[in-house]
Design an enzyme around this catalytic site. Structure first.
Site, mmCIF file in Angstrom:
data_model
loop_
_atom_site.group_PDB
_atom_site.id
_atom_site.type_symbol
_atom_site.label_atom_id
_atom_site.label_comp_id
_atom_site.label_asym_id
_atom_site.label_seq_id
_atom_site.Cartn_x
_atom_site.Cartn_y
_atom_site.Cartn_z
ATOM 1 N N ASP A 67 0.745 -1.139 -0.169
ATOM 2 C CA ASP A 67 -0.003 -0.112 0.034
ATOM 3 C C ASP A 67 0.857 1.231 0.007
ATOM 4 O O ASP A 67 2.110 1.297 -0.563
ATOM 5 C CB ASP A 67 -0.953 0.165 1.105
ATOM 6 C CG ASP A 67 -2.214 0.576 0.878
ATOM 7 O OD1 ASP A 67 -2.387 1.898 0.732
ATOM 8 O OD2 ASP A 67 -3.054 0.149 0.841
ATOM 9 N N HIS A 97 -4.033 4.832 4.465
ATOM 10 C CA HIS A 97 -4.547 3.734 4.121
ATOM 11 C C HIS A 97 -3.865 2.365 4.498
ATOM 12 O O HIS A 97 -4.405 1.601 4.968
ATOM 13 C CB HIS A 97 -4.682 3.930 2.490
ATOM 14 C CG HIS A 97 -5.538 2.761 2.045
ATOM 15 N ND1 HIS A 97 -5.321 1.965 1.037
ATOM 16 C CD2 HIS A 97 -6.964 2.939 1.883
ATOM 17 C CE1 HIS A 97 -6.238 1.093 0.690
ATOM 18 N NE2 HIS A 97 -7.218 1.893 1.164
ATOM 19 N N SER A 115 -11.478 -1.941 0.586
ATOM 20 C CA SER A 115 -10.153 -1.864 1.168
ATOM 21 C C SER A 115 -10.146 -2.456 2.693
ATOM 22 O O SER A 115 -9.122 -2.850 3.012
ATOM 23 C CB SER A 115 -9.899 -0.352 1.180
ATOM 24 O OG SER A 115 -9.007 0.075 0.094
#
Ligand SMILES: [Ca+2]
Ligand SMILES: [Ca+2]
Ligand SMILES: [Ca+2]
Length: 348
Positions: A80, A119, A300
């Site tokens: 990520d 994230h 996600s």
């Protein structure tokens, strides 16, 4: 001597668009479950672990925890925008050998602190946030080793993806990826030649030949009626493609329908009605009131929950191959909690 003569294959790398798969936002009230009562302050917000989904359901992890499975000895990495190694709820489980920085060309995956790179850290917390402490909630595999490969915060191309997917495959058991081709309903894209080789090499040689486990977010293009079958990462036979269900037990607005989805885990739903996912948050200043979030969303947030559950399964039986893991998911996933939605059929 001719150096060029020794080059057997080459290709110009082109940039790939690989947006992160976050969905909408949340809010609602807590309940009871089969899971232990963790003292961690945010555990009450982890409705998908504490029996807080519709009909008192959750991901059913409490039974595995009570048998003593907590991910110990299992290594997961998040592909990520980086992860924060010194986060107070991750530091104890942080594994430098499962971490690298392809964007920065060094070994420290600390995200760039511009507010845009939370994230990966959020995904890592879902898998392996530390339990029984005073920070945030708990990861599903709260004693697992967790790392991050920083590869989304910069130019992404086939070589970058391949490097990430083939990073330290004898040490890392599970790779969790919550990104992919544009979910705009008009993009058909998948792994290039190098990423394809990385997948094949991973399942063939990773984990001492038992095969790397690749968990993938199925995509958030529901609004554009995007199909995850047009996403060559989600529909790869080498990945475990994970979709989402809302707290209410319905399909969320961002969900993409397709046959390559292997299973769903809970995630965010309709803002104001369904809660989102509670996890750690990236904060470089380490203000104690800003190190957690209840706003992690989209497919996600679903893929890392699955990665955590696969870690518990691998701890219980380290001999499982990458194909065993797929069979196990098919055999143990249940459609019944989601049967309020129509269209279920039994296939071949
Ligand atoms: Ca770095
Ligand atoms: Ca904690
Ligand atoms: Ca898609």
């Amino acid at each position: 001597m001719c150096i060029v003569c020794q080059v057997r294959w080459m290709v110009q790398q082109r940039e790939l668009r690989r947006p992160k798969r976050e969905g909408g936002v949340l809010r609602h009230a807590p309940r009871q479950s089969s899971a232990p009562a963790f003292p961690d302050p945010l555990f009450k917000e982890q409705w998908y672990l504490n029996g807080g989904a519709a009909d008192g359901l959750d991901m059913n992890v409490g039974y595995a925890w009570r048998k003593g499975y907590t991910g110990k000895g299992i290594v997961i990495t998040i592909l990520d925008d980086g992860i924060q190694p010194n986060h107070p709820d991750l530091a104890q489980n942080y594994d430098p050998a499962a971490s690298t920085d392809i964007n920065g060309n060094d070994t420290d995956p600390t995200p760039q602190d511009n507010g845009d790179n939370k994230h990966g850290t959020r995904c890592a917390g879902e898998v392996a946030a530390v339990a029984y402490n005073r920070y945030c909630g708990v990861g599903i595999a709260y004693n697992a080793s967790i790392g991050g490969v920083r590869m989304l915060d910069g130019l992404v191309n086939d070589a970058v993806e391949a490097q990430a997917l083939s990073f330290n495959p004898h040490h890392i058991d599970i790779y969790s990826a919550s990104w992919g081709p544009e979910d705009d309903g008009k993009t058909v894209d998948g792994p290039g030649p190098l990423a394809r080789r990385a997948f094949i090499n991973g399942v063939t040689n990773g984990r001492g030949g038992k095969g790397s486990i690749f968990i993938w977010a199925s995509g958030n293009g529901g609004r554009h009626t995007d199909s995850c079958n047009c996403d060559g990462y989600a529909n790869s036979i080498f990945t475990i493609s994970i979709s989402s269900a809302t707290q209410g037990g319905y399909k969320p607005w961002y969900l993409e329908e397709c046959s390559s989805t292997l299973a769903s885990t809970y995630s965010s739903g309709t803002p104001g009605k369904d809660k989102s996912v509670a996890t750690v948050d990236m904060d470089v200043q380490l203000r104690p009131d800003h190190i957690c979030t209840v706003d992690h969303t989209g497919t996600s947030a679903s893929a890392p929950l699955a990665a955590g559950m696969c870690a518990l399964a691998l701890e219980a039986n380290s001999h499982l191959t990458w194909r065993d893991m797929q069979h196990l998911i098919v055999m143990t996933s249940r459609s019944q909690p989601l049967e309020k939605e129509e269209g279920w059929i039994v296939n071949g």
